[in-house]
Write an enzyme that holds these catalytic residues in place. Structure first.
Site, mmCIF file in Angstrom:
data_model
loop_
_atom_site.group_PDB
_atom_site.id
_atom_site.type_symbol
_atom_site.label_atom_id
_atom_site.label_comp_id
_atom_site.label_asym_id
_atom_site.label_seq_id
_atom_site.Cartn_x
_atom_site.Cartn_y
_atom_site.Cartn_z
ATOM 1 N N HIS A 177 0.830 -1.216 0.000
ATOM 2 C CA HIS A 177 0.000 0.000 0.000
ATOM 3 C C HIS A 177 0.862 1.262 0.000
ATOM 4 C CE1 HIS A 177 -3.329 -2.717 1.292
ATOM 5 N NE2 HIS A 177 -2.341 -3.275 1.985
ATOM 6 N N SER A 298 16.165 20.788 -16.420
ATOM 7 C CA SER A 298 15.065 21.682 -16.725
ATOM 8 C C SER A 298 15.621 22.960 -17.333
ATOM 9 C CB SER A 298 14.301 22.007 -15.437
ATOM 10 O OG SER A 298 13.568 23.213 -15.601
ATOM 11 N N LYS A 304 17.150 20.857 -11.284
ATOM 12 C CA LYS A 304 16.390 19.650 -11.623
ATOM 13 C C LYS A 304 17.235 18.555 -12.272
ATOM 14 C CE LYS A 304 12.618 18.859 -11.077
ATOM 15 N NZ LYS A 304 11.351 19.243 -11.691
ATOM 16 N N GLU A 311 9.761 8.001 -17.008
ATOM 17 C CA GLU A 311 8.468 8.617 -17.338
ATOM 18 C C GLU A 311 8.075 8.325 -18.783
ATOM 19 O OE1 GLU A 311 8.243 12.798 -15.579
ATOM 20 O OE2 GLU A 311 10.326 12.201 -15.290
#
Ligand code: ARG
Length: 486
Positions: A177, A298, A304, A311
């Site tokens: 979970h 970024s 970043k 992704e």
């Protein structure tokens, strides 16, 4: 990425005339009017099926031999066709499709064959239909594509095993979970993904096996009227068996569904691995670091370091799953026999194989570059992860598990109320809650002790993981199609 050999693009559809005067050439005799231009755009599939040209020529060369053996072609004619087809192959290999205006790869190959050998080319299509021809071509292509895909899955499997090997000493929280559940070794996490992809590898092989049934000789629907030796054709083209029923043979795309399903399953497994990588490489988790080669920065925020590889892979899984819906919906409700709808099967299958070819290598690379961060793992391990071990301590002293669970639940509540970790409670508190606790209770609070106590096969102790790694290695060492040595 290396360019796959079958992906040359067909270019613009202008220029070269066809021996039969355009797309109606294969069946023009029956028609007076020309095909409407917008219908032609819908009808033509050369831009998609061009990549089948090698398989189309291979199948045609076998077919010419079969027609000769059946007495339909003379030795001379068969020899001429074979030579002509070899020249067509050389030409397509050299120059690609150029500016062809043909309807599909089959008409392209046939037109070029006419150019090479003249009117005898018109004998090749005897007893054959594009229905059994395309089914054969695609099955030949599918078997090769499956073995290339299997190779890419194996590269990822190797990367996962290596990550597991270099993370054997590390303990991390295991999650259920997405809540800290019990400590596990980091290897156990990496190997969890290994077994999922190993099942995919086996699925790819089974899909290739389903593809290995020869439709050629089925004609359009009723079977070839000349006595071609289908068994010889089978051997010639390397199929496992021949189709049993001509009506089924021209419309059976089950293996395409299986291959696309495997693709969607791999997509789902990649997506779950990707999700873990995204979470684990975040500041909040900070469990592992992916190599620079697989991250992006970024344009706005200088700090970043984004896990884009994961992704993008997670995103690609959407189209892999979508293709499965596409192929099932395509086939559902088709009347028996070949239907033109089936032309759509190729775009879906090719997209699945191309997407896997694009996505698997960088994911294997990213896993290869991943390093767990020991200090951070130690920092996040909370002694509550050992609550189950504490209950098991009582079980070892004869207390029923349910009652032990209850006792430990109370201790967790007390610790929480005092703002303490479970292992910070004094011995007296343990004793007050249950008389079965002894001074050695604090020995429970050791990560190594906990993972080492789980030494059943499949568990996370050093010895269990060692056996698991050996088993994984055995699977990787087994030659294609063979069961691993026991
Ligand atoms: N391009 C067609 C396909 O992919 C080839 C078969 C065409 N057959 C026909 N009867 N029109 O299915």
């Amino acid at each position: 990425m290396s360019k796959t050999p079958d992906r040359e693009s067909p270019g613009s559809l202008k220029g070269e005339g066809s021996h039969t005067g355009g797309t109606g050439g294969l069946w023009g005799g029956r028609f007076e009017g020309a095909m409407a231009p917008e219908m032609r755009t819908l009808n033509d599939s050369l831009s998609i099926d061009f990549r089948l040209w090698r398989q189309d020529i291979r199948g045609s060369r076998s077919w010419a031999r079969a027609l000769c053996a059946a007495g339909v072609l003379s030795e001379d004619e068969a020899e001429t066709l074979d030579r002509g087809l070899a020249s067509v192959a050389a030409r397509l290999g050299r120059r690609g499709v150029e500016r062809a205006t043909d309807e599909d790869v089959h008409s392209l190959v046939e037109r070029l064959l006419f150019k090479e050998v003249g009117e005898v080319a018109g004998k090749l299509h005897t007893g054959r239909s594009r229905n059994d021809q395309v089914a054969t071509d695609l099955r030949l292509w599918g078997q090769e594509a499956a073995s290339r895909t299997e190779g890419l899955v194996v590269d990822l499997l190797e990367a996962l095993v290596e990550l597991a090997e270099r993370s054997r000493q590390l303990v991390m929280p295991g999650y259920t979970h997405l809540q800290q559940a019990q400590p596990i070794r980091a290897s156990q996490w990496a190997l969890a993904h290994f077994w999922a992809f190993l099942r995919d590898r086996q699925r790819v092989r089974r899909a290739a096996d389903s593809a290995s049934v020869l439709p050629l000789g089925s004609g359009a629907i009723a079977g070839c009227p000349f006595p071609v030796d289908r068994e010889r054709l089978r051997q010639d083209l390397g199929f496992r068996s021949i189709s049993e029923n001509s009506v089924d043979a021209v419309s059976d795309r089950d293996w395409v569904v299986e291959m696309i399903f495997v693709g969607s399953m791999i997509g789902v497994h990649l997506s779950r691995l990707a999700e873990d990588l995204v979470l684990f490489s975040s500041t909040e988790f900070g469990f592992l670091r992916l190599g620079d080669g697989y991250c992006t920065g970024s344009s706005l925020m200088p700090q970043k370091r984004n896990p884009d590889v994961a992704e993008l892979a997670r995103g690609k899984s959407g189209r892999l799953v979508g293709n499965l819906t596409g192929i099932l919906t395509l086939i559902k409700g088709l009347p028996t026999g070949y239907n033109r709808d089936l032309q759509e099967d190729k775009a879906l299958l090719f997209d699945t194989v191309d997407t896997l070819t694009l996505t698997l290598p960088p994911m294997a690379g990213a896993v290869g570059s991943a390093e767990f961060r020991r200090a951070r793992l130690e920092e996040v391990l909370d002694s509550q992860l050992l609550a189950t071990d504490l209950a098991e301590y009582l079980v070892r002293r004869g207390k029923p598990f349910r009652a032990s669970h209850e006792v430990v639940g109370k201790l967790v509540r007390i610790a929480e109320a005092r703002g303490r970790s479970l292992n910070e409670l004094p011995f007296e508190t343990f004793r007050e809650v249950d008389a079965a606790f002894d001074r050695d209770v604090h020995e429970v609070f050791g990560w190594e002790r906990s993972v080492e106590s789980r030494s059943v096969p499949g568990g996370s102790s050093t010895s269990a993981i060692q056996s698991q790694l050996e088993e994984a290695r055995r699977h990787l060492a087994a030659p294609p199609g063979a069961a691993p040595a026991s």
